[in-house]
Design an enzyme around this catalytic site. Structure first.
Site, mmCIF file in Angstrom:
data_model
loop_
_atom_site.group_PDB
_atom_site.id
_atom_site.type_symbol
_atom_site.label_atom_id
_atom_site.label_comp_id
_atom_site.label_asym_id
_atom_site.label_seq_id
_atom_site.Cartn_x
_atom_site.Cartn_y
_atom_site.Cartn_z
ATOM 1 N N CYS A 41 38.408 40.500 31.378
ATOM 2 C CA CYS A 41 37.782 40.760 32.676
ATOM 3 C C CYS A 41 36.418 41.365 32.407
ATOM 4 O O CYS A 41 36.326 42.513 31.946
ATOM 5 C CB CYS A 41 38.619 41.700 33.535
ATOM 6 N N LYS B 44 38.715 29.107 34.413
ATOM 7 C CA LYS B 44 38.171 29.219 35.760
ATOM 8 C C LYS B 44 37.567 27.875 36.165
ATOM 9 O O LYS B 44 37.210 27.058 35.325
ATOM 10 C CB LYS B 44 37.081 30.293 35.822
ATOM 11 N N SER C 235 35.301 44.591 40.571
ATOM 12 C CA SER C 235 36.755 44.615 40.440
ATOM 13 C C SER C 235 37.265 46.050 40.419
ATOM 14 O O SER C 235 36.503 47.000 40.218
ATOM 15 C CB SER C 235 37.192 43.911 39.146
ATOM 16 N N MET D 29 33.069 36.766 38.894
ATOM 17 C CA MET D 29 33.722 37.417 37.775
ATOM 18 C C MET D 29 32.692 37.640 36.665
ATOM 19 O O MET D 29 31.833 36.793 36.422
ATOM 20 C CB MET D 29 34.860 36.550 37.236
#
Length: 392
Positions: free
Chosen positions: A104, A274, A19, A314
């Site tokens: 995150c 998610k 990311s 992720m």
């Protein structure tokens, strides 16, 4: 007619894992943005270039993907024995919305380095050469994360030979420990079951493992929704019906997990939960053209992020994968072959990732003590980001 001038806000643009995001120190933000609220959200939206009806974020730092529409604010620690508070904001691409509901995991890899460079870590604790341990308080989910950051000649070492699938160039390895990774207050399995029957209108009744670890995640079997588990982004993201199906699964899973009280609330909670689908290993070719052999992995996992299939995985979802794989009977564990395990290697669209987790059952309730993975991070640019002074 007069127009507002632009102001300069100190910022650092960093890659963490797979990311990228804009990093800020709380004290460097405009005064009105140093507290949660509308002004802060508007500032971050303008920095990233949202909302953008063209979904390109041309007029900001975002790159029009969920992996790059991210912001981080670091502040002095509010908890004892920690070095820094880490607050993450997932910025919507096409809507005027910043989601503060989760962490995150990928950008966590950059938090340790930013904390060291930003003066949050006591200079006496930074070795001349070696590893600096940074204790991070993840303010979104109120959990401790420990980052092990390499130091060379008194400075953060960013270059190296650690390769991470989904990232083009090698860099220095940063080991991350997610302590007590169950997300939020209640049970790690909010329904009380390792596997549930999830009724999804228009889709059917799906077997689902719904877990709060790293980030709230809904796991389903790939074959139950018509997939093999080896799909790449183009196979999913170019199919509006598939995207709508995943959003319906996500919304109804969120309701069953107790994250929302009404299906309509899911639209304003894009970052969590998610949705991921799992399958037993097969040979496939990754998005970079790399051949992935079934013998190299324990299972296949594909995950949705902000309405699209993620290009890799992720970090927080990797924690959920590792934790679920360590608990016999979950869909993740079964796809990996079942039994007891403390680590798992899974295939994702960009390649493979190995993650570890420790879980135990106490008085009939499963708990996770920690999850471990390696990532990398690098400063891409530092200085100031400019925004019109009437942006917030």
């Amino acid at each position: 007619m007069s127009f507002p001038q632009q102001i300069k806000v100190p910022a650092t643009y960093m890659r963490g894992g797979t990311s990228k995001g804009a990093f800020f120190r709380l004290q460097d933000l405009p005064e009105a943005c140093q507290v949660p609220g509308e002004a802060r959200d508007k500032l971050l939206l303008r920095v990233i270039g949202s909302p953008d009806p063209y979904e390109k974020q041309i007029d900001g730092l975002g790159n029009a993907t969920s992996s790059t529409s991210k912001t981080v604010i670091l502040a002095a620690p509010t908890q004892p024995d920690h070095d820094v508070d880490y607050l993450f904001g997932q910025v919507s691409i096409d809507k005027p919305f910043v989601d503060w509901s989760g962490n995150c995991g990928n950008l966590t890899a950059a938090v340790g380095a930013f904390a060291i460079n930003g003066g949050f870590v006591d200079q006496e604790r930074i070795p001349e050469n070696g590893i600096c341990t940074v204790r991070i308080w993840q303010a979104n989910i109120k959990k401790t994360i420990v980052a092990h950051v390499p130091i060379t000649n008194g400075e953060v070492q960013e270059t190296g030979d650690f390769e991470l699938d989904g990232v083009t160039f090698p860099a220095a390895e940063v080991k991350i420990e997610f302590m007590d990774p169950a997300d939020g207050e209640g049970s790690m399995f909010p329904t009380g079951n390792l596997v549930d029957d999830l009724d999804v209108p228009g889709v059917g009744t799906l077997k689902a493992t719904m877990i709060n670890a790293g980030i709230p995640t809904i796991f389903v079997n790939a074959e139950d929704i018509g997939y093999k588990g080896s799909e790449l982004q183009g196979d999913i993201n170019s199919d509006p019906k598939a995207l709508a199906m995943f959003e319906t699964i996500r919304a109804h899973g969120a309701l069953k997990m107790g994250l929302i009280n009404d299906i309509a609330e899911a639209a304003n909670r894009q970052h969590t939960p998610k949705v991921a689908f799992v399958a037993k290993p097969v040979d496939y070719v990754s998005s970079s053209g790399k051949q992935i052999k079934a013998s190299e992995i324990d299972l296949l996992v594909r995950a949705m992020s902000m309405g699209k299939l993620h290009h890799a995985m992720m970090g927080t979802a990797a924690v959920a994968i590792a934790t679920a794989s360590a608990i016999p009977g979950t869909l993740v564990n079964l796809a990996a072959g079942g039994g007891d395990r403390t680590e798992v290697t899974f295939g994702h669209p960009s390649g493979t990732l190995r993650v570890g987790a420790e879980a135990k059952e106490v008085n009939g309730q499963w708990t996770a003590t920690k999850a471990i993975m390696s990532r990398s991070a690098r400063i891409i640019m530092e200085g100031w980001v400019r925004v019109p002074q009437d942006s917030f």
